[in-house]
Design a protein around this motif. Structure first.
Motif, PDB file in Angstrom:
ATOM      1  N   GLN A   1       0.851  -1.191   0.000  1.00 41.27           N
ATOM      2  CA  GLN A   1       0.000   0.000   0.000  1.00 41.27           C
ATOM      3  C   GLN A   1       0.888   1.242   0.000  1.00 41.27           C
ATOM      4  O   GLN A   1       1.758   1.393   0.848  1.00 41.27           O
ATOM      5  CB  GLN A   1      -0.901   0.008   1.223  1.00 41.27           C
ATOM      6  N   VAL A   2       0.634   2.127  -0.935  1.00 42.95           N
ATOM      7  CA  VAL A   2       1.419   3.348  -1.043  1.00 42.95           C
ATOM      8  C   VAL A   2       0.885   4.368  -0.057  1.00 42.95           C
ATOM      9  O   VAL A   2      -0.305   4.673  -0.036  1.00 42.95           O
ATOM     10  CB  VAL A   2       1.356   3.917  -2.474  1.00 42.95           C
ATOM     11  N   GLN A   3       1.786   4.889   0.764  1.00 49.63           N
ATOM     12  CA  GLN A   3       1.401   5.906   1.740  1.00 49.63           C
ATOM     13  C   GLN A   3       2.338   7.093   1.639  1.00 49.63           C
ATOM     14  O   GLN A   3       3.542   6.924   1.415  1.00 49.63           O
ATOM     15  CB  GLN A   3       1.422   5.328   3.150  1.00 49.63           C
ATOM     16  N   LEU A   4       1.768   8.277   1.810  1.00 49.62           N
ATOM     17  CA  LEU A   4       2.541   9.509   1.710  1.00 49.62           C
ATOM     18  C   LEU A   4       2.327  10.353   2.959  1.00 49.62           C
ATOM     19  O   LEU A   4       1.236  10.361   3.533  1.00 49.62           O
ATOM     20  CB  LEU A   4       2.116  10.309   0.473  1.00 49.62           C
ATOM     21  N   GLN A   5       3.372  11.089   3.346  1.00 51.40           N
ATOM     22  CA  GLN A   5       3.298  11.937   4.529  1.00 51.40           C
ATOM     23  C   GLN A   5       4.034  13.231   4.261  1.00 51.40           C
ATOM     24  O   GLN A   5       5.238  13.219   3.989  1.00 51.40           O
ATOM     25  CB  GLN A   5       3.901  11.223   5.727  1.00 51.40           C
ATOM     26  N   GLU A   6       3.295  14.345   4.375  1.00 51.08           N
ATOM     27  CA  GLU A   6       3.897  15.646   4.184  1.00 51.08           C
ATOM     28  C   GLU A   6       4.556  16.134   5.472  1.00 51.08           C
ATOM     29  O   GLU A   6       4.086  15.816   6.572  1.00 51.08           O
ATOM     30  CB  GLU A   6       2.849  16.680   3.759  1.00 51.08           C
ATOM     31  N   SER A   7       5.602  16.937   5.337  1.00 53.39           N
ATOM     32  CA  SER A   7       6.234  17.555   6.502  1.00 53.39           C
ATOM     33  C   SER A   7       6.843  18.885   6.098  1.00 53.39           C
ATOM     34  O   SER A   7       7.229  19.093   4.943  1.00 53.39           O
ATOM     35  CB  SER A   7       7.313  16.644   7.095  1.00 53.39           C
ATOM     36  N   GLY A   8       6.908  19.779   7.087  1.00 56.55           N
ATOM     37  CA  GLY A   8       7.472  21.091   6.828  1.00 56.55           C
ATOM     38  C   GLY A   8       6.893  22.116   7.773  1.00 56.55           C
ATOM     39  O   GLY A   8       5.976  21.819   8.543  1.00 56.55           O
ATOM     40  N   PRO A   9       7.411  23.345   7.729  1.00 56.95           N
ATOM     41  CA  PRO A   9       6.933  24.398   8.627  1.00 56.95           C
ATOM     42  C   PRO A   9       5.480  24.751   8.380  1.00 56.95           C
ATOM     43  O   PRO A   9       5.027  24.777   7.233  1.00 56.95           O
ATOM     44  CB  PRO A   9       7.836  25.588   8.287  1.00 56.95           C
ATOM     45  N   GLY A  10       4.777  25.051   9.453  1.00 61.38           N
ATOM     46  CA  GLY A  10       3.382  25.438   9.321  1.00 61.38           C
ATOM     47  C   GLY A  10       3.200  26.939   9.138  1.00 61.38           C
ATOM     48  O   GLY A  10       2.110  27.381   8.776  1.00 61.38           O
ATOM     49  N   LEU A 100       0.281   9.650  -8.625  1.00 63.70           N
ATOM     50  CA  LEU A 100      -0.531   9.666  -9.840  1.00 63.70           C
ATOM     51  C   LEU A 100      -0.201   8.399 -10.600  1.00 63.70           C
ATOM     52  O   LEU A 100       0.949   8.151 -10.948  1.00 63.70           O
ATOM     53  CB  LEU A 100      -0.192  10.894 -10.677  1.00 63.70           C
ATOM     54  N   HIS A 101      -1.213   7.560 -10.813  1.00 66.74           N
ATOM     55  CA  HIS A 101      -0.979   6.321 -11.534  1.00 66.74           C
ATOM     56  C   HIS A 101      -0.601   6.636 -12.971  1.00 66.74           C
ATOM     57  O   HIS A 101      -1.362   7.276 -13.703  1.00 66.74           O
ATOM     58  CB  HIS A 101      -2.226   5.447 -11.488  1.00 66.74           C
ATOM     59  N   ARG A 102       0.558   6.184 -13.398  1.00 67.10           N
ATOM     60  CA  ARG A 102       1.065   6.535 -14.727  1.00 67.10           C
ATOM     61  C   ARG A 102       0.164   5.994 -15.819  1.00 67.10           C
ATOM     62  O   ARG A 102      -0.080   6.649 -16.807  1.00 67.10           O
ATOM     63  CB  ARG A 102       2.482   5.992 -14.873  1.00 67.10           C
ATOM     64  N   ALA A 103      -0.380   4.798 -15.644  1.00 66.26           N
ATOM     65  CA  ALA A 103      -1.176   4.172 -16.699  1.00 66.26           C
ATOM     66  C   ALA A 103      -2.500   4.895 -16.926  1.00 66.26           C
ATOM     67  O   ALA A 103      -2.938   5.070 -18.062  1.00 66.26           O
ATOM     68  CB  ALA A 103      -1.425   2.703 -16.369  1.00 66.26           C
ATOM     69  N   SER A 104      -3.141   5.308 -15.842  1.00 63.89           N
ATOM     70  CA  SER A 104      -4.481   5.902 -15.957  1.00 63.89           C
ATOM     71  C   SER A 104      -4.493   7.408 -15.744  1.00 63.89           C
ATOM     72  O   SER A 104      -5.500   8.061 -16.020  1.00 63.89           O
ATOM     73  CB  SER A 104      -5.409   5.258 -14.927  1.00 63.89           C
ATOM     74  N   LEU A 105      -3.380   7.937 -15.211  1.00 62.54           N
ATOM     75  CA  LEU A 105      -3.294   9.348 -14.821  1.00 62.54           C
ATOM     76  C   LEU A 105      -4.340   9.705 -13.776  1.00 62.54           C
ATOM     77  O   LEU A 105      -4.736  10.860 -13.653  1.00 62.54           O
ATOM     78  CB  LEU A 105      -3.393  10.270 -16.038  1.00 62.54           C
ATOM     79  N   GLN A 106      -4.764   8.697 -13.022  1.00 63.23           N
ATOM     80  CA  GLN A 106      -5.683   8.943 -11.919  1.00 63.23           C
ATOM     81  C   GLN A 106      -4.888   9.045 -10.616  1.00 63.23           C
ATOM     82  O   GLN A 106      -3.917   8.308 -10.413  1.00 63.23           O
ATOM     83  CB  GLN A 106      -6.700   7.808 -11.809  1.00 63.23           C
ATOM     84  N   PRO A 107      -5.298   9.955  -9.720  1.00 68.10           N
ATOM     85  CA  PRO A 107      -4.570  10.093  -8.463  1.00 68.10           C
ATOM     86  C   PRO A 107      -4.848   8.937  -7.519  1.00 68.10           C
ATOM     87  O   PRO A 107      -5.954   8.374  -7.522  1.00 68.10           O
ATOM     88  CB  PRO A 107      -5.096  11.399  -7.890  1.00 68.10           C
ATOM     89  N   GLY A 108      -3.834   8.613  -6.716  1.00 65.61           N
ATOM     90  CA  GLY A 108      -4.026   7.671  -5.636  1.00 65.61           C
ATOM     91  C   GLY A 108      -4.369   8.427  -4.371  1.00 65.61           C
ATOM     92  O   GLY A 108      -4.776   9.593  -4.407  1.00 65.61           O
ATOM     93  N   SER A 109      -4.214   7.746  -3.242  1.00 66.32           N
ATOM     94  CA  SER A 109      -4.581   8.353  -1.964  1.00 66.32           C
ATOM     95  C   SER A 109      -3.630   9.492  -1.607  1.00 66.32           C
ATOM     96  O   SER A 109      -2.403   9.311  -1.610  1.00 66.32           O
ATOM     97  CB  SER A 109      -4.547   7.297  -0.864  1.00 66.32           C
ATOM     98  N   PHE A 110      -4.214  10.620  -1.273  1.00 64.03           N
ATOM     99  CA  PHE A 110      -3.424  11.772  -0.854  1.00 64.03           C
ATOM    100  C   PHE A 110      -2.766  11.512   0.504  1.00 64.03           C
ATOM    101  O   PHE A 110      -3.253  10.706   1.302  1.00 64.03           O
ATOM    102  CB  PHE A 110      -4.311  12.998  -0.719  1.00 64.03           C
ATOM    103  N   GLY A 111      -1.685  12.237   0.793  1.00 62.19           N
ATOM    104  CA  GLY A 111      -1.214  12.313   2.163  1.00 62.19           C
ATOM    105  C   GLY A 111      -2.252  13.036   3.003  1.00 62.19           C
ATOM    106  O   GLY A 111      -3.260  13.547   2.487  1.00 62.19           O
ATOM    107  N   GLN A 112      -2.040  13.086   4.301  1.00 61.43           N
ATOM    108  CA  GLN A 112      -3.039  13.695   5.178  1.00 61.43           C
ATOM    109  C   GLN A 112      -3.112  15.211   5.017  1.00 61.43           C
ATOM    110  O   GLN A 112      -4.101  15.836   5.413  1.00 61.43           O
ATOM    111  CB  GLN A 112      -2.755  13.350   6.635  1.00 61.43           C
ATOM    112  N   GLY A 113      -2.097  15.804   4.427  1.00 63.20           N
ATOM    113  CA  GLY A 113      -2.081  17.240   4.220  1.00 63.20           C
ATOM    114  C   GLY A 113      -1.407  17.969   5.365  1.00 63.20           C
ATOM    115  O   GLY A 113      -1.409  17.499   6.505  1.00 63.20           O
TER     116      GLY A 113
END
Length: 120
Positions: A1-10, A100-113
């Motif tokens: 399962q692909v998971q993403l997590q954003e980080s940085g100053p608020g 972004l799925h390369r084959a379909s150009l559809q987005p997968g699950s976003f990070g939490q933001g």
């Protein structure tokens, strides 16, 4: 399962540079199955695509943001990053990274933001 997590100053001061990093797990950012994108949502507005980096490192930007935006990657730690220069309060938004799925150009699950506020 692909998971993403954003980080940085608020909080970023006007005219400064906003820098965020997206950590990816579950796949390599060099995988040919995906592209990697940054999207933001300002208060009361819809989602805005900011730009994408491919599995080869090629980059694509929203023309309205191209002059101030840079996306890069670090394959050694499986992350990709966003920089926005000369920010103004109009850059205040929740920032998301997403596959972004390369084959379909559809987005997968976003990070939490991550909320970024531009203010002095």
């Amino acid at each position: 399962q692909v998971q993403l997590q954003e980080s940085g100053p608020g909080l970023v001061e006007p005219s400064q540079t906003l820098s965020l990093t997206c950590s990816v797990s579950g796949t390599s950012i060099k995988s040919s199955l995906y592209y990697w994108s940054w999207i933001r949502q300002a208060p009361g507005k819809g989602l805005e695509w900011m730009g994408t980096i491919s599995y080869t490192g090629s980059t694509y930007y929203n023309p309205s943001l191209r002059s101030r935006t840079s996306i890069s990657r670090d394959t050694s730690i499986n992350t990709f990053s966003l920089e926005v220069n000369a920010v103004t309060p109009e850059d205040t938004a929740v920032y998301y990274c997403a596959p972004l799925h390369r084959a379909s150009l559809q987005p997968g699950s976003f990070g939490q933001g991550t909320q970024v506020t531009v203010s002095s």
